[in-house]
Design a protein around this motif. Structure first.
Motif, PDB file in Angstrom:
ATOM      1  N   GLN A 142       0.853  -1.175   0.000  1.00 16.85           N
ATOM      2  CA  GLN A 142       0.000   0.000   0.000  1.00 16.85           C
ATOM      3  C   GLN A 142       0.888   1.223   0.000  1.00 16.85           C
ATOM      4  OE1 GLN A 142      -3.627  -0.105   1.299  1.00 16.85           O
ATOM      5  NE2 GLN A 142      -3.877   1.975   1.996  1.00 16.85           N
ATOM      6  N   ASP A 144       2.019   4.951  -2.486  1.00 21.47           N
ATOM      7  CA  ASP A 144       1.604   5.808  -3.597  1.00 21.47           C
ATOM      8  C   ASP A 144       2.306   5.460  -4.901  1.00 21.47           C
ATOM      9  OD1 ASP A 144       4.000   6.702  -2.644  1.00 21.47           O
ATOM     10  OD2 ASP A 144       3.356   8.745  -2.240  1.00 21.47           O
ATOM     11  N   LYS A 184      -1.906  -9.477   9.739  1.00 19.49           N
ATOM     12  CA  LYS A 184      -1.715  -8.497  10.807  1.00 19.49           C
ATOM     13  C   LYS A 184      -1.964  -9.125  12.166  1.00 19.49           C
ATOM     14  CE  LYS A 184      -4.409  -4.998   9.329  1.00 19.49           C
ATOM     15  NZ  LYS A 184      -4.458  -4.941   7.880  1.00 19.49           N
ATOM     16  N   LEU A 209      -3.314   1.509  13.759  1.00 17.26           N
ATOM     17  CA  LEU A 209      -4.238   1.381  12.641  1.00 17.26           C
ATOM     18  C   LEU A 209      -5.417   2.357  12.721  1.00 17.26           C
ATOM     19  CD1 LEU A 209      -4.333  -2.491  12.195  1.00 17.26           C
ATOM     20  CD2 LEU A 209      -3.214  -0.804  10.727  1.00 17.26           C
ATOM     21  N   ASP A 211      -7.686   5.515  12.453  1.00 16.79           N
ATOM     22  CA  ASP A 211      -7.739   6.532  11.404  1.00 16.79           C
ATOM     23  C   ASP A 211      -6.844   7.719  11.770  1.00 16.79           C
ATOM     24  OD1 ASP A 211     -10.152   7.386   9.130  1.00 16.79           O
ATOM     25  OD2 ASP A 211      -8.717   8.880   9.856  1.00 16.79           O
ATOM     26  N   ASN A 212      -6.105   8.208  10.769  1.00 16.26           N
ATOM     27  CA  ASN A 212      -5.181   9.300  11.050  1.00 16.26           C
ATOM     28  C   ASN A 212      -5.890  10.592  11.437  1.00 16.26           C
ATOM     29  OD1 ASN A 212      -2.764   8.017  10.816  1.00 16.26           O
ATOM     30  ND2 ASN A 212      -2.633   8.311   8.598  1.00 16.26           N
ATOM     31  N   ALA A 266       4.229   6.382  11.710  1.00 15.53           N
ATOM     32  CA  ALA A 266       3.929   6.398  10.277  1.00 15.53           C
ATOM     33  C   ALA A 266       4.612   5.221   9.581  1.00 15.53           C
ATOM     34  CB  ALA A 266       4.381   7.724   9.661  1.00 15.53           C
ATOM     35  N   ARG A 269       2.979   1.917  10.637  1.00 16.65           N
ATOM     36  CA  ARG A 269       1.658   1.841  10.023  1.00 16.65           C
ATOM     37  C   ARG A 269       1.735   1.376   8.563  1.00 16.65           C
ATOM     38  NH1 ARG A 269      -3.615   4.053  10.306  1.00 16.65           N
ATOM     39  NH2 ARG A 269      -4.331   4.563   8.214  1.00 16.65           N
ATOM     40  N   ARG A 270       2.721   1.888   7.825  1.00 14.44           N
ATOM     41  CA  ARG A 270       2.776   1.535   6.399  1.00 14.44           C
ATOM     42  C   ARG A 270       3.016   0.032   6.231  1.00 14.44           C
ATOM     43  NH1 ARG A 270       8.867   3.658   4.708  1.00 14.44           N
ATOM     44  NH2 ARG A 270       9.759   2.240   6.220  1.00 14.44           N
ATOM     45  N   VAL A 273      -0.553  -1.691   7.177  1.00 15.61           N
ATOM     46  CA  VAL A 273      -1.634  -1.517   6.200  1.00 15.61           C
ATOM     47  C   VAL A 273      -1.290  -2.182   4.872  1.00 15.61           C
ATOM     48  CG1 VAL A 273      -2.518   0.614   7.218  1.00 15.61           C
ATOM     49  CG2 VAL A 273      -0.819   0.742   5.392  1.00 15.61           C
ATOM     50  N   VAL A 277      -2.911  -6.650   1.063  1.00 20.80           N
ATOM     51  CA  VAL A 277      -3.385  -5.839  -0.056  1.00 20.80           C
ATOM     52  C   VAL A 277      -3.327  -6.672  -1.334  1.00 20.80           C
ATOM     53  CG1 VAL A 277      -2.959  -3.802  -1.459  1.00 20.80           C
ATOM     54  CG2 VAL A 277      -2.790  -3.654   1.023  1.00 20.80           C
ATOM     55  N   PHE A 281       1.608 -10.664   2.494  1.00 20.74           N
ATOM     56  CA  PHE A 281       2.972 -10.135   2.580  1.00 20.74           C
ATOM     57  C   PHE A 281       2.862  -8.620   2.535  1.00 20.74           C
ATOM     58  CE2 PHE A 281       1.760 -11.263  -1.721  1.00 20.74           C
ATOM     59  CZ  PHE A 281       1.862 -10.056  -2.358  1.00 20.74           C
ATOM     60  N   ASP A 549       8.970   5.339  -0.532  1.00 14.31           N
ATOM     61  CA  ASP A 549       8.237   6.469   0.024  1.00 14.31           C
ATOM     62  C   ASP A 549       8.950   7.778  -0.274  1.00 14.31           C
ATOM     63  OD1 ASP A 549       6.342   4.785   0.963  1.00 14.31           O
ATOM     64  OD2 ASP A 549       7.088   4.724   3.019  1.00 14.31           O
ATOM     65  N   ALA A 619      -7.015  -5.695   2.952  1.00  9.86           N
ATOM     66  CA  ALA A 619      -7.102  -6.198   4.311  1.00  9.86           C
ATOM     67  C   ALA A 619      -8.373  -5.730   4.992  1.00  9.86           C
ATOM     68  CB  ALA A 619      -5.907  -5.691   5.091  1.00  9.86           C
ATOM     69  N   GLU A 621      -9.999  -4.746   8.367  1.00 10.26           N
ATOM     70  CA  GLU A 621      -9.494  -4.326   9.671  1.00 10.26           C
ATOM     71  C   GLU A 621      -9.818  -5.426  10.667  1.00 10.26           C
ATOM     72  OE1 GLU A 621      -8.031  -0.581   8.474  1.00 10.26           O
ATOM     73  OE2 GLU A 621      -7.720  -1.784  10.258  1.00 10.26           O
TER      74      GLU A 621
ATOM     75  N   PRO B 198      -6.555  -3.353  -5.875  1.00 13.10           N
ATOM     76  CA  PRO B 198      -7.174  -3.516  -4.566  1.00 13.10           C
ATOM     77  C   PRO B 198      -7.957  -2.258  -4.217  1.00 13.10           C
ATOM     78  CG  PRO B 198      -4.902  -2.898  -4.294  1.00 13.10           C
ATOM     79  CD  PRO B 198      -5.147  -3.009  -5.777  1.00 13.10           C
ATOM     80  N   GLN B 200      -8.590   0.860  -2.507  1.00 18.16           N
ATOM     81  CA  GLN B 200      -7.722   1.767  -1.768  1.00 18.16           C
ATOM     82  C   GLN B 200      -8.512   2.342  -0.605  1.00 18.16           C
ATOM     83  OE1 GLN B 200      -4.427   2.683  -2.219  1.00 18.16           O
ATOM     84  NE2 GLN B 200      -4.361   0.940  -3.603  1.00 18.16           N
ATOM     85  N   LYS B 201      -7.981   2.136   0.575  1.00 16.76           N
ATOM     86  CA  LYS B 201      -8.698   2.683   1.718  1.00 16.76           C
ATOM     87  C   LYS B 201      -8.426   4.171   1.816  1.00 16.76           C
ATOM     88  CE  LYS B 201      -6.990  -0.700   3.981  1.00 16.76           C
ATOM     89  NZ  LYS B 201      -6.348  -1.310   5.129  1.00 16.76           N
ATOM     90  N   ASN B 203      -8.219   6.052   4.281  1.00 22.26           N
ATOM     91  CA  ASN B 203      -7.329   6.509   5.337  1.00 22.26           C
ATOM     92  C   ASN B 203      -5.894   6.024   5.141  1.00 22.26           C
ATOM     93  OD1 ASN B 203      -7.653   3.863   5.841  1.00 22.26           O
ATOM     94  ND2 ASN B 203      -8.116   4.044   8.024  1.00 22.26           N
ATOM     95  N   SER B 205      -2.198   5.850   4.678  1.00 20.22           N
ATOM     96  CA  SER B 205      -1.358   6.835   5.353  1.00 20.22           C
ATOM     97  C   SER B 205      -0.108   7.176   4.576  1.00 20.22           C
ATOM     98  CB  SER B 205      -0.950   6.298   6.714  1.00 20.22           C
ATOM     99  OG  SER B 205       0.071   5.344   6.540  1.00 20.22           O
ATOM    100  N   CYS B 206       0.175   6.403   3.561  1.00 21.04           N
ATOM    101  CA  CYS B 206       1.508   6.580   3.006  1.00 21.04           C
ATOM    102  C   CYS B 206       1.607   7.769   2.071  1.00 21.04           C
ATOM    103  CB  CYS B 206       1.994   5.303   2.342  1.00 21.04           C
ATOM    104  SG  CYS B 206       2.948   4.363   3.517  1.00 21.04           S
ATOM    105  N   CYS B 207       2.145   8.806   2.578  1.00 29.04           N
ATOM    106  CA  CYS B 207       2.438  10.008   1.837  1.00 29.04           C
ATOM    107  C   CYS B 207       1.366  10.371   0.822  1.00 29.04           C
ATOM    108  CB  CYS B 207       3.790   9.911   1.105  1.00 29.04           C
ATOM    109  SG  CYS B 207       5.070   9.264   2.144  1.00 29.04           S
TER     110      CYS B 207
END
Ligand SMILES: Cc1cc2nc3c(=O)[nH]c(=O)nc-3n(C[C@H](O)[C@H](O)[C@H](O)COP(=O)(O)OP(=O)(O)OC[C@H]3O[C@@H](n4cnc5c(N)ncnc54)[C@H](O)[C@@H]3O)c2cc1C
Ligand SMILES: Nc1nc2c(ncn2[C@@H]2O[C@H](COP(=O)(O)OP(=O)(O)O)[C@@H](O)[C@H]2O)c(=O)[nH]1
Ligand SMILES: [Mg+2]
Lengths: 624, 207
Positions: A142, A144, A184, A209, A211-212, A266, A269-270, A273, A277, A281, A549, A619, A621, B198, B200-201, B203, B205-207
């Motif tokens: 997960q 960007d 998890k 986990l 919410d931010n 952070a 968390r990455r 999460v 996905v 793994f 990242d 995933a 929760e 997938p 995408q949630k 929330n 968090s990744c950048c």
């Protein structure tokens, strides 16, 4: 706001840049014609000149190009990737020479050792069977960049494999307590933990986990902004050092004990999460090479959108009044808008501007040791996998390392080396480069003795010892789990090394990525201004980050500096969008066997074979 | 993790001087279409086309150069795992035939050893009628190069579609029936399918 007004969205690639014939006036003789003629750039003008084919530059070239910007992309080297290159052994050797002669800025102190093996004419393996990354990286499921790979279709050029095993070195041996769990939930349900510890771990998991935008979480993070993650975990969650170490250094891939709580959270968390996905793994690696391979993919995407490519070409002069650029191939081209310049590609006449821009910035050293060994290191990898991570927390080595050492291991199954071998990429974040070298060597030796221990006739050794093992658990499940008693028992074998390669890289990107995530004209090279080079945007050297990242954010920062906004960053309607219909929706009848062709424009390599993917939608929760 | 393989996918790459008609040949084969100066707006720049030869079906994944051949800037990625290649020249442009030789050599160096290569002299329509004075590369020259280098040989026209399908059938029939499928070898890491996106949630968090 930039004054750059882009042309309307172009209708087709070829309308803008129809193929042009470069047939020379006189036809050369056939004899001795080995290479195609090196052409000069026959382009009168372009909107943006990009120098350097590193990952960020390549993504930016593609992003601009797909929005109709006319891009010329060059590199002063003969291969793609620049500071992110994936190199053959021969290329590594000449790269080292270039570095040591001072011709590649920001790299220093390159050393390489290659056994004679690959030069024997009868040798099965050749230099080009190896793909060695200058900036090895892993990709969280997960993240960007992964989303961008999918959105841009660049993933179609690549092959991804999973990486599940994160080993941590402590008390002189390797362990993987929770990092190689299959979900998890499992991460924190290790049988050996006490009920109380489990409860605290669960509480922590829930916190991470959350919410931010959750009020409590925000407040807790803000309150602990200056608190180190070690203190946070030990005081708030009563965790013990070994759990904390694994959370911080293995799952979180933090590099020092002083990492502050928000950053560490952070990072943890990455990891969490990213589970489930694409499967059980957290991390993916690209086959045949990491960032070097991905930059090639984006360059190809850019080319499809109309970018012109020319390697082995440097900018020699630029007239800011006429906006005229001159190149080493003697051509000159008008640059309508901007020049994007990677720090390894800076021409002499821009050097003082660059020095001025970077003068007040903090320089970060990254030291690497790359070792190619004649072992597949399966012992460290999960079943069916070809990569693993090994982390050495601070103070875990005899060299008293102050920062962690991160090691990525990839064997022949990832296409970066022949079968039966593997590449170990060790990275140190130690700023003192002599100390960094010691730490790296020390970590390497630990890995060496561990893999020898693991792989030397284990079955024999274990058959005898297993019977006296009262705990009833198998000693060789997955990880390097041989107890200390066995360490001295196993006969010494030596590890065959094919290549050993080390260097130091400098960057102005901080280790916590803060000047990439929140860039300003004070802290980020790309946003800094100097008087005499308004048209020029410098990019950053790669960061020390082992994940991807920060890459997309860097790209968007540069994109925005050129177009004024990143709203339309890769906002492209591909004509092949229909492939994202649910599987089976778009199937062609397969009965038309009389036809030579079934007109089938589905571009997917593996479009309808994901039915057996148990959790395609990521995933759930977990309930706590 | 194991993913069943769809009908055998064959990666086919195109090589040749700019403007000899590589993209046009692909368009003709895939869409049975010819357009002056038009390339499809596809993100990946490779098209797939199924091709049935006797009782075997092949799915070509056709990679176009995307213009990166102009300054000899094709990336290693382009050649990797290519099982077939078309080396294209323009029969009215002798220089493009000289380049074809270079591309064959490049393939021998960069691509896998058992790659199947077809040498294709394109723009046959220009010399079809009595326009013979436009032809600058004779059939014999093409044949000779093909024999020397052990290539298939065709003269084609993307414009009229003359001989285009034959190129792909010719290559297809030379593809061995049971070439090993590397993905299923147990010692290799399984390939992860990213085409199923997938959820995408929000929330994330990744950048
Ligand atoms: C390796 C890595 C490094 C990162 N570095 C930073 C960074 O330096 N600054 C940053 O703002 N975001 C950083 N992030 C991104 C961060 O996790 C958020 O995605 C981002 O800040 C978006 O803001 P948010 O309020 O939605 O984030 P949230 O996840 O809600 O973060 C909560 C709070 O913690 C702060 N925070 C998060 N990470 C860091 C950090 N590393 N250092 C200092 N404060 C942090 C955020 O600004 C925010 O105020 C990083 C992420 C990773 C994986
Ligand atoms: N007459 C004729 N023109 C062709 C043929 N194939 C391509 N062309 C033209 O040649 C030019 C270049 O074609 P293109 O497919 O872009 O070549 P590429 O650069 O090799 O991909 C275009 O103007 C095409 O219309 C053909 O078979 N006959
Ligand atoms: Mg073309």
């Amino acid at each position: 706001m930039s004054s750059f007004h882009r042309a309307e969205r172009r209708k087709s690639v070829a309308e803008r840049s129809p193929s042009v014939s470069y047939a020379p006036d006189t036809i050369p003789q056939l004899a001795g014609l080995e290479k195609p003629q090196e052409h000069n750039l026959h382009i009168g003008e372009c909107d943006v000149l990009v120098m350097g084919t590193g990952l960020v530059e390549s993504v930016v070239a593609a992003a601009l190009s797909w929005q109709g910007v006319d891009v010329l992309h060059i590199d002063n080297k003969t291969c793609y990737g620049d500071s992110n290159s994936t190199l053959t052994i021969e290329q590594v050797k000449s790269w080292c020479q270039e570095v040591n002669s001072g011709r590649i800025q920001h790299f220093e102190d390159a050393q390489v050792y290659v056994t004679g093996d690959i030069y024997h004419p009868q040798s099965k393996f050749k230099s080009k069977d190896y793909g060695i990354d200058l900036t090895p990286k892993i990709m969280f499921a997960q993240s960007d960049l992964l989303s961008l790979l999918v959105k841009s279709r660049v993933y179609k050029y690549l092959e991804f494999q999973s990486l599940s095993n994160f080993h941590i070195f402590e008390n002189d041996s390797f362990s993987t307590k929770f990092a190689n769990a299959s979900s998890k939930e499992e991460i924190f349900t290790d049988q050996s933990l006490s009920l109380l510890t489990k409860r605290y771990l669960m509480k922590f998991l829930k916190f991470v986990l959350e919410d931010n935008n959750d009020e409590d979480k925000r407040k807790t993070l803000a309150d602990n902004a200056k608190v180190t993650i070690y203190d946070f975990l030990s005081q708030k969650f009563n965790l013990e050092t070994s759990q904390i170490n694994e959370l911080i250094y293995s799952i979180g891939l933090c590099i020092k004990p002083t990492t502050k709580t928000p950053e560490a959270i952070a990072r943890i968390r990455r990891f969490l999460v990213s589970f489930n996905v694409y499967g059980n793994f957290p991390v993916l690696v690209s086959k045949y090479g990491g960032p070097g391979e991905i930059s090639q993919g984006f360059c190809r995407s850019a080319a499809v959108a109309g970018t012109t490519y020319k390697l082995n070409t440097a900018l020699t002069d630029y007239d800011p009044q006429l906006k005229l650029a001159k190149f080493s191939d003697k051509s000159s081209i008008k640059i309508n808008e901007k020049l994007i310049v990677a720090p390894t590609q800076i021409p002499k006449f821009l050097q003082s501007s660059y020095n001025e821009i970077t003068e007040s910035l903090k320089k970060v050293n990254i030291s690497r040791l790359v070792v190619i060994v004649k072992k597949d290191c399966k012992e460290w990898m999960a079943d069916q996998e070809c990569s693993a991570m090994v982390v050495f927390p601070p103070e875990s080595l005899n060299s008293q390392n102050k920062t962690s050492i991160q090691a990525l291991i990839q064997n022949g199954g990832t296409g970066v080396c022949p079968p039966g071998q593997s590449i170990w990429y060790l990275t140190s974040f130690e700023q003192d480069s002599i100390k960094a070298k010691q730490d790296l060597q020390c970590a390497f030796e630990k890995m060496e003795s561990s893999i020898l221990r693991e792989s030397s006739d284990l079955d024999d050794v274990l058959d005898e010892n297993l019977s006296v093992n009262k705990s009833g658990t198998s000693l060789v499940v997955n990880s390097v789990k041989l107890g200390k008693s066995l360490q001295n028992f196993v006969p010494k074998e030596t590890l065959e090394i094919i290549c050993k390669f080390g260097f130091t890289q400098k960057t102005y990107v901080l280790n916590d990525l803060s000047n990439v995530i929140n860039p300003t004209d004070e802290n980020n090279v790309s946003l800094r201004k100097t008087k005499d080079c308004e048209d020029i945007i410098f990019t950053n050297m790669p960061s020390s980050e082992i994940s991807y990242d920060g890459i997309v954010k860097e790209c968007k920062t540069i994109y925005q500096a050129i177009t004024g906004s990143d709203d339309d960053f890769f906002d492209v309607d591909f004509e092949d969008d229909d492939e994202f219909n649910p599987a089976g929706f778009h199937q062609q009848p397969t009965t038309s066997s009389s036809n030579l062709k079934t007109s089938d424009n589905d571009m997917a390599i593996a479009s309808s074979d994901d039915e057996d993917n148990a959790h395609p939608f990521g995933a759930d929760e977990m309930e706590l | 993790m194991s993913f069943p393989n769809p009908p055998k996918a064959i990666k086919l790459v195109l090589l040749g001087e700019a403007a000899v008609g590589k993209s046009s040949l692909v368009l003709r084969f895939v869409s049975n279409d010819f357009q002056e100066n038009k390339e499809p707006t596809i993100g990946a720049a490779f098209l797939t086309q199924k091709c049935t030869i006797g009782d075997k079906t092949i799915k070509y994944e056709i990679w176009d150069t995307a213009g990166q051949e102009r300054f000899a800037s094709l990336a290693p990625m382009y050649y990797r795992n290519a099982q077939a290649a078309l080396v294209v020249y323009d029969i009215t442009k002798p220089a493009s035939f000289l380049k074809a030789r270079h591309w064959v050599k490049e393939l021998h160096e960069q691509a896998s050893k058992d790659i199947i290569i077809a040498l294709v002299g394109n723009k046959y329509d220009l010399v079809e009628d009595s326009n013979d004075e436009l032809r600058k590369v004779s059939v014999e020259e093409g044949k000779k190069l093909a024999e020397e280098e052990d290539l298939l040989f065709f003269e084609t026209s993307a414009k009229t579609s003359f001989n285009v399908n034959e190129v792909f059938i010719g290559i297809g029939s030379k593809i061995p029936d049971n070439s090993p499928v590397t993905e299923t070898r147990p010692e290799n890491g399984a390939r992860i399918d990213l085409s199923s996106q997938p959820a995408q949630k929000s929330n994330s968090s990744c950048c």
